[in-house]
Design an enzyme around this catalytic site. Structure first.
Site, short mmCIF file in Angstrom:
data_model
loop_
_atom_site.label_atom_id
_atom_site.label_comp_id
_atom_site.label_asym_id
_atom_site.label_seq_id
_atom_site.Cartn_x
_atom_site.Cartn_y
_atom_site.Cartn_z
N HIS A 163 0.84 -1.19 0.00
CA HIS A 163 0.00 0.00 0.00
C HIS A 163 0.88 1.23 0.00
CE1 HIS A 163 -3.24 2.76 1.02
NE2 HIS A 163 -4.02 1.81 0.56
N ASP A 206 -7.89 -5.64 -0.31
CA ASP A 206 -8.33 -6.51 -1.40
C ASP A 206 -7.94 -7.97 -1.21
OD1 ASP A 206 -9.66 -4.62 -3.02
OD2 ASP A 206 -7.71 -3.75 -3.53
N1 CMC Z 1 4.26 -7.25 -4.86
C1 CMC Z 1 5.57 -7.14 -5.05
N2 CMC Z 1 6.29 -6.03 -4.82
C2 CMC Z 1 5.62 -4.97 -4.37
C3 CMC Z 1 4.24 -5.00 -4.13
C4 CMC Z 1 3.55 -6.20 -4.41
N3 CMC Z 1 2.23 -6.28 -4.22
N4 CMC Z 1 3.84 -3.79 -3.70
C5 CMC Z 1 4.94 -3.02 -3.65
N5 CMC Z 1 6.03 -3.74 -4.05
C6 CMC Z 1 7.41 -3.28 -4.08
C7 CMC Z 1 7.63 -2.22 -5.13
O1 CMC Z 1 7.95 -2.81 -6.37
C8 CMC Z 1 8.77 -1.45 -4.53
O2 CMC Z 1 9.95 -2.22 -4.70
P1 CMC Z 1 11.41 -1.48 -4.85
O3 CMC Z 1 11.56 -0.65 -3.62
O4 CMC Z 1 12.37 -2.61 -4.95
O5 CMC Z 1 11.30 -0.67 -6.10
C9 CMC Z 1 8.46 -1.46 -3.04
O6 CMC Z 1 7.68 -2.64 -2.84
C10 CMC Z 1 7.72 -0.28 -2.50
O7 CMC Z 1 6.54 -0.10 -3.24
P2 CMC Z 1 5.65 1.17 -2.94
O8 CMC Z 1 6.36 2.40 -3.38
O9 CMC Z 1 5.23 1.09 -1.51
O10 CMC Z 1 4.40 0.88 -3.84
P3 CMC Z 1 3.46 1.95 -4.52
O11 CMC Z 1 3.05 2.95 -3.51
O12 CMC Z 1 4.06 2.47 -5.76
O13 CMC Z 1 2.22 1.04 -4.93
C11 CMC Z 1 0.46 -0.46 -4.66
C12 CMC Z 1 1.23 0.68 -4.02
C13 CMC Z 1 -0.77 -0.77 -3.81
C14 CMC Z 1 -0.03 -0.02 -6.05
C15 CMC Z 1 1.40 -1.68 -4.75
O14 CMC Z 1 1.74 -2.12 -3.46
C16 CMC Z 1 0.78 -2.80 -5.56
O15 CMC Z 1 0.87 -2.80 -6.79
N6 CMC Z 1 0.11 -3.80 -4.87
C17 CMC Z 1 -0.60 -4.82 -5.58
C18 CMC Z 1 -1.94 -4.28 -6.09
C19 CMC Z 1 -2.92 -4.11 -4.97
O16 CMC Z 1 -3.08 -4.98 -4.12
N7 CMC Z 1 -3.63 -2.96 -4.99
C20 CMC Z 1 -4.68 -2.67 -4.00
C21 CMC Z 1 -4.25 -1.57 -3.07
S1 CMC Z 1 -5.33 -1.41 -1.65
C22 CMC Z 1 -6.86 -0.99 -2.30
C23 CMC Z 1 -6.90 0.39 -2.83
O17 CMC Z 1 -6.94 1.34 -2.05
O18 CMC Z 1 -6.91 0.53 -4.04
#
Ligand code: CMC
Length: 431
Positions: free
Chosen positions: A307, A364
């Site tokens: 998240h 989710d």
């Molecule tokens: N699986 C693998 N790696 C992950 C994931 C994941 N689900 N989420 C984050 N990471 C990694 C990301 O690649 C990054 O790695 P690095 O530092 O090596 O580049 C690190 O963790 C930090 O990521 P972040 O900056 O915290 O992530 P973000 O803010 O850009 O994205 C997110 C947040 C929710 C889009 C992402 O965690 C994700 O794609 N999760 C899977 C999709 C998901 O479950 N979405 C629902 C979110 S909750 C409901 C809502 O409010 O929409």
């Protein structure tokens, strides 16, 4: 006493006002940054930008705290009433007994769709994605309610528009479910409460009335409550941004539905189920799924994990996990996908990749498994999320709408294309 931070750029020192929230958060006001220094604030994906001050929802992502109008979400668990929470979010306080009764009566009165709206459903192919139908039909609803296109500062009109939208969206969702299955539409039953009526419109048949199980009704109320608002996420920011152009409530919320559809946002609940199903069908083991999620050359993510704001267990996921266990025990059901989800969670929570990045289950991860147990098909999961999120969008739209001197949202950019080049006439271009 105004507080300031100082910033020195290119030898010039300026003072940035500090904006403090009521729960300890603070921001630097950079609205004059460009005028004073010539620099823009650069923050792609807005990870470090507060786009507004808001009084609706508070999140502390490090501590795993979520509050609606100051009330911790855990306090809604014992008597879950989605309509009450919708009122709280939209009007800023818990309703009195009479206010809740009046608002509920408005919802009941608004549940049926205009017969003309029903013809629109027939125009969609049977396999049309329900989120596309929902977004289109919310906009279509505004054609039937032109009196709500300009609400001005008429509170009575706003209340009726909000009730209409919250009520009709449930009928729209049920009809899109039935349209996709070629089933006849079931009219709302005015004797039923909000969630019970939704289940009725989805599942009842002319020869077989769906029997409402109060425990499932409670579970659905709580699920919707847990989805009801989440401050400035992608879809809510979309609603506020569209609203900042003075677009009407219906158009702004339809845009929110489109944003929510994305698999990184609300659409993740579908991806989670498909991922669990693929594991179940033997495509990949939980260990292989984790390896894929960790592989930086693979775009795959562990859906339902991570998240932008929570760097601790998402409190909604914690509560949903409990709802999940309760629903399965109550229905005396087993689901191999639930066992796989538990296994994935167990593995991820001790895997250094997830631990170091503070990636925990989000809202989710368990919601889809509960929807599936209730009988909601996968393609409707994000629609259910949207029904839950609607009060939040309406509250946020209203807050934006009421801003005194509110400006249209208009981010800047740092242009990185060709600096200056000449037009080349067609006869001078390569063949
Ligand atoms: N699986 C693998 N790696 C992950 C994931 C994941 N689900 N989420 C984050 N990471 C990694 C990301 O690649 C990054 O790695 P690095 O530092 O090596 O580049 C690190 O963790 C930090 O990521 P972040 O900056 O915290 O992530 P973000 O803010 O850009 O994205 C997110 C947040 C929710 C889009 C992402 O965690 C994700 O794609 N999760 C899977 C999709 C998901 O479950 N979405 C629902 C979110 S909750 C409901 C809502 O409010 O929409």
């Amino acid at each position: 006493m105004p507080e300031f931070a100082t910033l020195t750029v290119d030898g010039k020192t300026i003072q940035l006002p500090i904006v403090r929230g009521t729960a300890g958060e603070a921001g630097l006001d950079i609205t004059k940054l460009r005028d004073q220094t010539g620099y823009l604030a650069y923050d792609p994906a807005f990870g470090n930008t507060a786009s507004c001050t808001s009084r609706i929802t508070y999140i502390d992502g490090d501590k795993g705290i979520l509050r609606y109008r100051g009330i911790p979400i855990e306090q809604f668990e014992s008597h879950p009433n989605f309509v009450e929470v919708a009122y709280l979010l939209i009007f800023g306080r818990l309703p009195s007994v009479d206010e809740l009764a009046r608002f509920s009566a408005r919802l009941t009165a608004n549940a049926p769709l205009h017969e003309g709206m029903k013809h629109h459903f027939e125009g969609f192919p049977v396999n049309a994605p329900p989120m596309a139908i929902m977004s289109a039909m919310i906009n279509a609803q505004s054609c039937f309610d032109p009196e709500f296109l300009h609400l001005g500062d008429d509170d009575e009109k706003f209340t009726e528009a909000a009730a209409r939208l919250i009520s009709k969206v449930r009928t729209i969702a049920a009809y899109s479910y039935r349209r996709a299955r070629g089933m006849p539409f079931v009219y709302p039953d005015p004797r039923l409460r909000y969630c019970a009526n939704l289940l009725h419109m989805i599942f009842s048949m002319p020869y077989d009335q769906y029997i409402i199980d109060p425990d499932i009704e409670d579970a659905l109320n709580l699920i919707f409550i847990l989805h009801a608002d989440h401050e400035q996420n992608c879809s809510t920011s979309t609603v506020r941004m569209v609203g900042s152009a003075k677009a009407n409530l219906f158009a702004s919320c339809a845009a929110g539905v489109s944003a929510l559809w994305g698999p990184l946002h609300g659409g993740a609940n579908v991806e989670v189920l498909e991922m669990l199903d693929a594991i179940h069908k033997g495509g990949l083991s939980p260990e292989q799924v984790l390896a894929k999620a960790k592989d930086k050359s693979d775009p795959f993510k562990l859906f339902g994990f991570g998240h932008r704001v929570y760097k601790n267990y998402d409190p909604r996921a914690k509560m949903l996990q409990k709802v999940c266990e309760r629903v399965f025990a109550h229905m005396n059901r087993q689901d191999p996908l639930l066992d796989i989800a538990r296994k994935l969670e167990e593995l991820a929570l001790k895997d250094p990749y997830f631990v170091e990045r503070k990636l925990y289950p989000n809202v989710d991860f368990y919601s889809g498994i509960i929807f599936r147990a209730i009988g909601i098909p996968t393609d409707m999961f994000t629609v259910m999320f949207a029904i839950g999120r609607l009060p939040g969008w309406i509250a946020q739209w209203k807050e934006q709408h009421d801003l005194v001197g509110g400006r249209i949202a208009r981010p800047r950019q740092v242009y990185a294309g060709t600096a200056l080049t000449d037009f080349v006439p067609m006869d001078k271009r390569p063949k």
